[in-house]
Design a protein around this motif. Sequence first.
Motif, PDB file in Angstrom:
ATOM      1  N   MET A   1       0.846  -1.181   0.000  1.00  0.00           N
ATOM      2  CA  MET A   1       0.000   0.000   0.000  1.00  0.00           C
ATOM      3  C   MET A   1       0.885   1.235   0.000  1.00  0.00           C
ATOM      4  N   ASN A   2       0.521   2.251  -0.814  1.00  0.00           N
ATOM      5  CA  ASN A   2       1.303   3.495  -0.934  1.00  0.00           C
ATOM      6  C   ASN A   2       2.710   3.240  -1.439  1.00  0.00           C
ATOM      7  N   HIS A   3       2.845   2.327  -2.376  1.00  0.00           N
ATOM      8  CA  HIS A   3       4.208   2.081  -2.829  1.00  0.00           C
ATOM      9  C   HIS A   3       4.641   3.018  -3.946  1.00  0.00           C
ATOM     10  N   LYS A   4       3.712   3.759  -4.505  1.00  0.00           N
ATOM     11  CA  LYS A   4       4.110   4.756  -5.513  1.00  0.00           C
ATOM     12  C   LYS A   4       3.779   6.138  -4.969  1.00  0.00           C
ATOM     13  N   VAL A   5       4.758   7.009  -4.968  1.00  0.00           N
ATOM     14  CA  VAL A   5       4.559   8.362  -4.461  1.00  0.00           C
ATOM     15  C   VAL A   5       4.272   9.274  -5.643  1.00  0.00           C
ATOM     16  N   TYR A   6       3.066   9.803  -5.672  1.00  0.00           N
ATOM     17  CA  TYR A   6       2.684  10.704  -6.759  1.00  0.00           C
ATOM     18  C   TYR A   6       2.603  12.135  -6.260  1.00  0.00           C
ATOM     19  N   THR A   7       2.476  13.081  -7.194  1.00  0.00           N
ATOM     20  CA  THR A   7       2.363  14.486  -6.797  1.00  0.00           C
ATOM     21  C   THR A   7       1.056  14.734  -6.050  1.00  0.00           C
ATOM     22  N   ARG A   8       0.083  13.830  -6.216  1.00  0.00           N
ATOM     23  CA  ARG A   8      -1.151  14.076  -5.473  1.00  0.00           C
ATOM     24  C   ARG A   8      -0.972  13.862  -3.978  1.00  0.00           C
ATOM     25  N   HIS A   9       0.132  13.262  -3.580  1.00  0.00           N
ATOM     26  CA  HIS A   9       0.401  13.107  -2.149  1.00  0.00           C
ATOM     27  C   HIS A   9       0.983  14.368  -1.537  1.00  0.00           C
ATOM     28  N   MET A  10       1.287  15.375  -2.337  1.00  0.00           N
ATOM     29  CA  MET A  10       1.799  16.636  -1.822  1.00  0.00           C
ATOM     30  C   MET A  10       0.643  17.450  -1.275  1.00  0.00           C
ATOM     31  N   THR A  11       0.776  17.922  -0.051  1.00  0.00           N
ATOM     32  CA  THR A  11      -0.281  18.763   0.515  1.00  0.00           C
ATOM     33  C   THR A  11       0.271  20.159   0.733  1.00  0.00           C
ATOM     34  N   TRP A  12      -0.559  21.131   0.476  1.00  0.00           N
ATOM     35  CA  TRP A  12      -0.150  22.520   0.626  1.00  0.00           C
ATOM     36  C   TRP A  12      -0.343  22.942   2.071  1.00  0.00           C
ATOM     37  N   ILE A  13       0.689  23.574   2.631  1.00  0.00           N
ATOM     38  CA  ILE A  13       0.594  24.095   3.991  1.00  0.00           C
ATOM     39  C   ILE A  13       0.566  25.614   3.873  1.00  0.00           C
ATOM     40  N   PRO A  14      -0.578  26.256   4.073  1.00  0.00           N
ATOM     41  CA  PRO A  14      -0.603  27.714   3.924  1.00  0.00           C
ATOM     42  C   PRO A  14       0.221  28.405   5.003  1.00  0.00           C
ATOM     43  N   LEU A  15       0.935  29.446   4.582  1.00  0.00           N
ATOM     44  CA  LEU A  15       1.698  30.261   5.520  1.00  0.00           C
ATOM     45  C   LEU A  15       0.941  31.556   5.753  1.00  0.00           C
ATOM     46  N   GLY A  16       0.997  32.050   6.954  1.00  0.00           N
ATOM     47  CA  GLY A  16       0.433  33.378   7.216  1.00  0.00           C
ATOM     48  C   GLY A  16      -0.996  33.494   6.732  1.00  0.00           C
ATOM     49  N   ASN A  17      -1.228  34.502   5.898  1.00  0.00           N
ATOM     50  CA  ASN A  17      -2.597  34.743   5.436  1.00  0.00           C
ATOM     51  C   ASN A  17      -2.877  34.101   4.078  1.00  0.00           C
ATOM     52  N   GLN A  18      -2.036  33.159   3.678  1.00  0.00           N
ATOM     53  CA  GLN A  18      -2.242  32.560   2.361  1.00  0.00           C
ATOM     54  C   GLN A  18      -3.574  31.823   2.268  1.00  0.00           C
TER      55      GLN A  18
END
Lengths: 133, 343
Positions: B164-181
Amino acid sequence: MEEDQELERKISGLKTSMAEGERKTALEMVQAAGTDRHCVTFVLHEEDHTLGNSLRYMIMKNPEVEFCGYTTTHPSESKINLRIQTRGALPAVEPFQRGLNELMNVCQHVLDKFEASIKNYKEQKASRNESTF
Amino acid sequence: MAATQAVEEMRSRVVLGEFGVRNVHTTDFPGNYSGYDDAWDQERFEKNFRVDVVHMDENSLEFDMVGIDASIANAFRRILLAEVPTMAVEKVLVYNNTSIVQDEILAHRLGLIPIHADPRLFEYRNQGDEEGTEIDTLQFRLQVRCTRNPHAAKDSSDPNELYMNHKVYTRHMTWIPLGNQADLFPEGTIRPVHDDILIAQLRPGQEIDLLMHCVKGIGKDHAKFSPVATASYRLLPDITLLEPVEGEAAEELSRCFSPGVVEVQEVQGKKVARVANPRLDTFSREIFRNEKLKKAVRLARVRDHYIYGVSLCCSGWSAVARSRLTATSTSWLQVILLPQPPE
């Protein structure tokens, strides 16, 4: 040899606004002493063929210019030497400035036309999509 | 008259001969041709210049620029490749990387991922600034751990079943907003452009846990910042028949060019060749291999008609349209081409 010794190097006032406190020359003028200002070599820092060739073209279109050419000094250095020689006694700075302004006008016009064309294309596409229904 | 026709050809066409190309350079400068006023005239330029968008979709744009010189057309091309800014991953803070992909290789791959963010809304990072603020940085988190699938069949050899989860795709990237983003950018607008780019592969027990900082940059600095996959132009082909070509020769002629360029029509019972759409030709120069027909055709290109083809790495956002001609210092030349992004 003699000319080298007599070369004046003038650093012109245009500076890039980089990090606070740090001032980098953007433009230099090199001129052999003894000549009046009608043949000058401009050294433009942080520039390459993008500006060099287009500026050279605009300056060459000026009938007062007898000679205009540019060269990159070395691929590892990002600067260009642009030489202008004018007919008669017109100072070389004048076609240089005029070339820059004309290039700005050209780019502005291209921008306007391009935006209008994109807008036109999108409108046409939208109306074509509607008309198929 | 023949003289003026030759002069016109010299001024306006690049001629492809059998063994060489003639009239390559721009010669219409003041004083070169008697009887012509070649000094720069903004009005005349504006009258002759036009831009036609031929095709535009999410991933590519084709447009024509007519009435401009090679030096300026090339400057636009160079700017598209090297001086239009985008956002891309610059710093990767690796908390845990037990995968088989080395840290630096992984970081290099992450840097090349196109990020869907409008760079005009961000500033360049100041030199020497390590931390980065909300105005110049985007943060992404990538955390994936591969485990064995307890429900897999006993004798299966398919990795999709076993792990399970053996392929890392760009969809696994999560955005972490900084400040007021978080207020400025609605949910889902800041993300990698494609969510199916394979970043790395894992096996059970391996984990990738890292934080990425994206900054604004230009292609001159690193190719990852270039917004276009490629930007190129070609000149409009101009094919003229110097003598009428009829009968079988007409069929032969149409086969020497790309399909659709030369068409054969029936006129009064005879087959006659006609140049229908020279724009389609790719100039294979097959015509010069035909001894009879090579004298009947003149291959040339229109010197001031540029057909641009631009492929984007970022779909949904016409970065191509943003081109900035900058000179060294601030006040000289700042022209920004900014058409609206496609809907």
